[in-house]
Design a protein around this motif. Structure first.
Motif, mmCIF file in Angstrom:
data_model
loop_
_atom_site.group_PDB
_atom_site.id
_atom_site.type_symbol
_atom_site.label_atom_id
_atom_site.label_comp_id
_atom_site.label_asym_id
_atom_site.label_seq_id
_atom_site.Cartn_x
_atom_site.Cartn_y
_atom_site.Cartn_z
ATOM 1 N N TYR A 105 108.415 172.164 138.190
ATOM 2 C CA TYR A 105 108.565 170.708 138.107
ATOM 3 C C TYR A 105 109.901 170.292 138.710
ATOM 4 O O TYR A 105 110.917 170.956 138.503
ATOM 5 C CB TYR A 105 108.519 170.252 136.646
ATOM 6 N N GLN A 159 102.336 180.072 133.759
ATOM 7 C CA GLN A 159 102.920 178.740 133.699
ATOM 8 C C GLN A 159 104.169 178.615 134.580
ATOM 9 O O GLN A 159 104.415 177.568 135.164
ATOM 10 C CB GLN A 159 103.256 178.374 132.246
ATOM 11 N N CYS A 179 105.752 168.426 141.517
ATOM 12 C CA CYS A 179 105.732 169.845 141.183
ATOM 13 C C CYS A 179 105.300 170.648 142.397
ATOM 14 O O CYS A 179 104.767 170.115 143.372
ATOM 15 C CB CYS A 179 104.847 170.127 139.980
ATOM 16 N N SER A 225 103.948 184.975 140.813
ATOM 17 C CA SER A 225 102.554 184.675 141.154
ATOM 18 C C SER A 225 101.738 185.927 141.454
ATOM 19 O O SER A 225 102.113 186.722 142.317
ATOM 20 C CB SER A 225 102.491 183.759 142.375
ATOM 21 N N ALA A 253 97.747 169.249 139.334
ATOM 22 C CA ALA A 253 98.311 170.594 139.523
ATOM 23 C C ALA A 253 98.289 171.382 138.214
ATOM 24 O O ALA A 253 97.989 172.582 138.219
ATOM 25 C CB ALA A 253 99.730 170.496 140.072
ATOM 26 N N GLU A 254 98.594 170.719 137.112
ATOM 27 C CA GLU A 254 98.559 171.396 135.803
ATOM 28 C C GLU A 254 97.143 171.866 135.475
ATOM 29 O O GLU A 254 96.964 172.987 134.980
ATOM 30 C CB GLU A 254 99.072 170.454 134.710
ATOM 31 N N THR A 295 104.615 179.591 137.409
ATOM 32 C CA THR A 295 104.292 179.412 138.823
ATOM 33 C C THR A 295 104.133 177.931 139.184
ATOM 34 O O THR A 295 103.927 177.602 140.352
ATOM 35 C CB THR A 295 103.017 180.186 139.231
ATOM 36 N N LEU A 296 104.237 177.050 138.198
ATOM 37 C CA LEU A 296 104.240 175.609 138.447
ATOM 38 C C LEU A 296 105.650 175.104 138.175
ATOM 39 O O LEU A 296 106.127 175.135 137.045
ATOM 40 C CB LEU A 296 103.228 174.896 137.552
ATOM 41 N N ILE A 338 96.368 175.000 137.538
ATOM 42 C CA ILE A 338 97.034 176.196 136.982
ATOM 43 C C ILE A 338 96.283 176.686 135.744
ATOM 44 O O ILE A 338 96.030 177.886 135.591
ATOM 45 C CB ILE A 338 98.519 175.889 136.637
ATOM 46 N N ASN A 347 103.163 174.175 143.243
ATOM 47 C CA ASN A 347 102.318 175.281 142.805
ATOM 48 C C ASN A 347 102.736 176.488 143.637
ATOM 49 O O ASN A 347 102.412 176.577 144.823
ATOM 50 C CB ASN A 347 100.841 174.932 143.021
#
Length: 144
Positions: free
Chosen positions: A71, A66, A85, A129, A55-56, A68-69, A59, A87
């Motif tokens: 954890y 950042q 996480c 987003s 996922a990182e 928008t992710l 992104i 997204n």
């Protein structure tokens, strides 16, 4: 709408279920993000993944903000057995009728709601987003 669903469906409710829009046929945790899902015809849901590295990279590759992710650790939400996480750039839509049919068929398992602090981070991520439509953001945004 099913009376039990009407009582339990709210922003932050979590369901464990499959979705044909995912590359994996396995079930995932989906978090309802509509502000008023009972009053809508379509559920908007954010999906979680335990593949945090992947996922990182997504992104980073898509150059999304950042924030928008989001954890979530197992300490924050005990239903998760691994760090996970969300997204917030991708929301999944499912009609209430389709969701109820899946639930009746036993493909949907309800879980306890995410804590308010986690839900707020998800909402903030969705609102940040550039990929989520303004129409969907309006359904997620808290009433002023």
């Amino acid at each position: 709408m099913d009376p039990l669903l009407r009582l339990t469906l709210r922003q932050g409710t979590v369901y464990y279920m499959p979705d044909r829009g995912l590359s994996s046929a396995e079930s995932h945790y989906f978090i309802v993000v509509n502000r008023d899902p009972v009053g809508e015809e379509v559920l908007l849901m954010a999906v979680t993944t335990s593949q945090v590295d992947r996922a990182e990279r997504r992104i980073e590759r898509t150059q999304m903000p950042q924030e928008t992710l989001v954890y979530v650790s197992p300490d924050e939400y005990s239903e998760f057995t691994k760090p996970s996480c969300i997204n917030c750039n991708q929301l999944f839509s499912r009609s209430i009728a389709e969701f109820q049919a899946l639930k009746r068929s036993g493909q949907v398992r309800g879980n306890r709601d995410v804590p308010a602090t986690v839900l707020q981070r998800i909402i903030d991520g969705i609102l940040a987003s550039p990929q989520v439509s303004e129409e969907d953001k309006a359904k997620v945004r808290p009433d002023d």
